[in-house]
Scaffold this active site. Structure first.
Site, mmCIF file in Angstrom:
data_model
loop_
_atom_site.group_PDB
_atom_site.id
_atom_site.type_symbol
_atom_site.label_atom_id
_atom_site.label_comp_id
_atom_site.label_asym_id
_atom_site.label_seq_id
_atom_site.Cartn_x
_atom_site.Cartn_y
_atom_site.Cartn_z
ATOM 1 N N TYR A 101 0.850 -1.186 0.077
ATOM 2 C CA TYR A 101 -0.075 0.334 0.340
ATOM 3 C C TYR A 101 0.719 1.408 -0.231
ATOM 4 O O TYR A 101 1.925 1.626 0.388
ATOM 5 C CB TYR A 101 -1.211 0.219 1.388
ATOM 6 C CG TYR A 101 -1.683 0.956 1.295
ATOM 7 C CD1 TYR A 101 -2.518 0.896 0.775
ATOM 8 C CD2 TYR A 101 -1.321 2.255 2.149
ATOM 9 C CE1 TYR A 101 -3.425 2.715 1.209
ATOM 10 C CE2 TYR A 101 -1.845 3.529 1.625
ATOM 11 C CZ TYR A 101 -2.965 4.134 1.055
ATOM 12 O OH TYR A 101 -3.772 5.124 1.429
ATOM 13 N N GLU A 189 -3.540 7.833 -3.518
ATOM 14 C CA GLU A 189 -3.656 5.988 -3.212
ATOM 15 C C GLU A 189 -3.203 5.073 -4.612
ATOM 16 O O GLU A 189 -3.742 5.205 -6.154
ATOM 17 C CB GLU A 189 -4.291 6.001 -2.937
ATOM 18 C CG GLU A 189 -4.021 4.593 -1.795
ATOM 19 C CD GLU A 189 -5.507 3.686 -1.279
ATOM 20 O OE1 GLU A 189 -6.049 5.321 -0.366
ATOM 21 O OE2 GLU A 189 -7.347 3.580 -1.785
#
Ligand code: GDP
Ligand code: MN
Length: 380
Positions: A101, A189
């Protein structure tokens, strides 16, 4: 404003972040043609503005163009968390070895953007934060300095990324920062950023949120807005310069001023009610604006009562009252309406509204209680 995955990834790619080859399709036939052209296994990805598409069955791997066509036709007919899928992204399938992530958002408490990374990629970051917060590595970014090399290396080390990837990872992290900064984003993101079977880093998913208040200087981003994905009421409101957010309650709120609108929602809650919307009609609310706003509120079939909370400052109460009368004549609402009108020319305003069959109140508390009772079908 939310961007689709394919839009976010195209922006990331402009900043040197490696993304899979792929194109967007609106029909199964287009998906098949794209798969044919890519000439590899592909992944068919629903383009809807919600997360967790994978779990919802909106992301599927296809081994050949025929299967791509079949899966695309399934996914294009789906609804994911209430949103119909109108487009799919057909990407070259990645051979995933591990998932990371990597994201940037604003840390309000620190007054700075923060980069977050985790070796537990692919899972929603909120989930990681709840279950294994120690797996999230954070570093704040000084907007004047940007993301420094050592910060990117610290993150890479912190998530246990092998040293051979640090140089590429640094480029990706800095690219993400630049994309975030230059787009006036509030979130950028990559989840997951993957290490592939042949040991490359690749951004498999992408998500960006753009600050609406900056869109006036990003015509290119504004053009990416997907009106199909937005609640129609919110589109209408934006066109008329109203701030409107639909909520789940049954008391429509018509308020001038954002702070007053928040206070109105709070006090409704305090007296056991639930607001159906946030709405700031702004200063100088014309009759036309009030009418548009009232129509917006009433298109929501949950609405059982409307609360007008108007504070006359620069905008005079009599002006707003005229607006309300015009709006009532046009819209002819069937639900009870409660009004509190105070401030400049409140007396004139009240006189104008005397015949309008509205329930009046002098204080905000009284108005809220009356609105809650009216929504329950109780006393006037
Ligand atoms: P999200 O569920 O909306 O976050 O969509 P993602 O694009 O992140 O996909 C969800 C998951 O599907 C990823 O975490 C991967 O595990 C898997 N996935 C996505 N793309 C590929 C791909 O190209 N190849 C493989 N093997 N898995 C993929
Ligand atoms: Mn994802």
């Amino acid at each position: 404003m939310k961007l689709h995955e394919y839009q976010s990834k195209r922006i990331f790619s402009q900043y040197g972040i490696p993304i899979p080859k792929g194109e967007v399709a609106a029909t199964p036939q287009e998906a098949e043609a794209i798969a044919e052209k890519l000439g590899s296994r592909v992944v068919i990805k629903s383009q809807v503005l919600v997360g967790g598409r994978g779990k919802a069955g909106g992301i599927k791997l296809a081994k050949d163009p025929q299967e791509a066509e079949k899966l695309a036709s399934q996914i294009l007919g789906m609804q994911i968390k209430g949103l119909p899928v109108r487009k799919v992204l057909v990407d070259e399938a990645a051979d995933i070895h591990s998932e990371i992530y990597l994201g940037i958002t604003n840390d309000r408490a620190a007054h700075k953007p923060v980069m977050m990374a985790s070796s537990a990629g692919g899972v929603e970051i909120e989930e990681v934060a709840r279950q294994t917060p120690e797996k999230i590595i954070k570093t704040h970014i000084d907007p004047f300095l940007g993301l420094r090399d050592y910060q990117a290396r610290d993150i890479a080390l912190g998530i246990g990324l092998p040293a051979e990837h640090w140089q590429t990872f640094t480029k990706i992290a800095q690219g993400l920062w630049k994309a975030y900064e230059n787009s006036d984003a509030t979130l950028a993101e990559i989840n997951p950023l993957v290490v592939t079977g042949d040991n490359q880093l690749l951004a498999v998913d992408g998500k960006m949120l753009i600050d609406d208040n900056s869109l006036f200087r990003h015509a290119d981003l504004e053009a990416m807005r997907d009106l199909d994905e937005e609640a129609e009421s919110e589109t209408k409101a934006r066109e008329h310069g109203l701030s409107f957010i639909k909520l789940d309650g049954n008391i429509g709120c018509m308020v001038n001023g954002a702070g007053l609108a928040m206070a109105t929602m709070d006090i409704l809650k305090l007296f056991g009610g639930a607001p159906a919307n946030f709405l700031d009609i702004g200063g100088g609310a014309s009759a036309e604006k009030v009418a548009v706003a009232l129509r917006l509120i009433l298109t929501d079939t949950n609405v059982k009562a409307v609360l007008f909370n108007i504070f006359g400052g620069i905008t005079r109460c009599d002006e707003v009252a005229r607006g309300i009368l015009t709006a009532l004549a046009e819209v002819k609402p069937k639900v009870p309406m409660v009004i509190r009108l105070v401030g400049t020319n409140a007396e004139e305003g009240r006189k104008l509204l005397a015949d309008a069959k509205m329930i009046t109140a002098d204080t905000l508390a009284e108005a809220a209680q009356k609105a809650v009772a009216a929504a329950k079908g109780g006393q006037k």
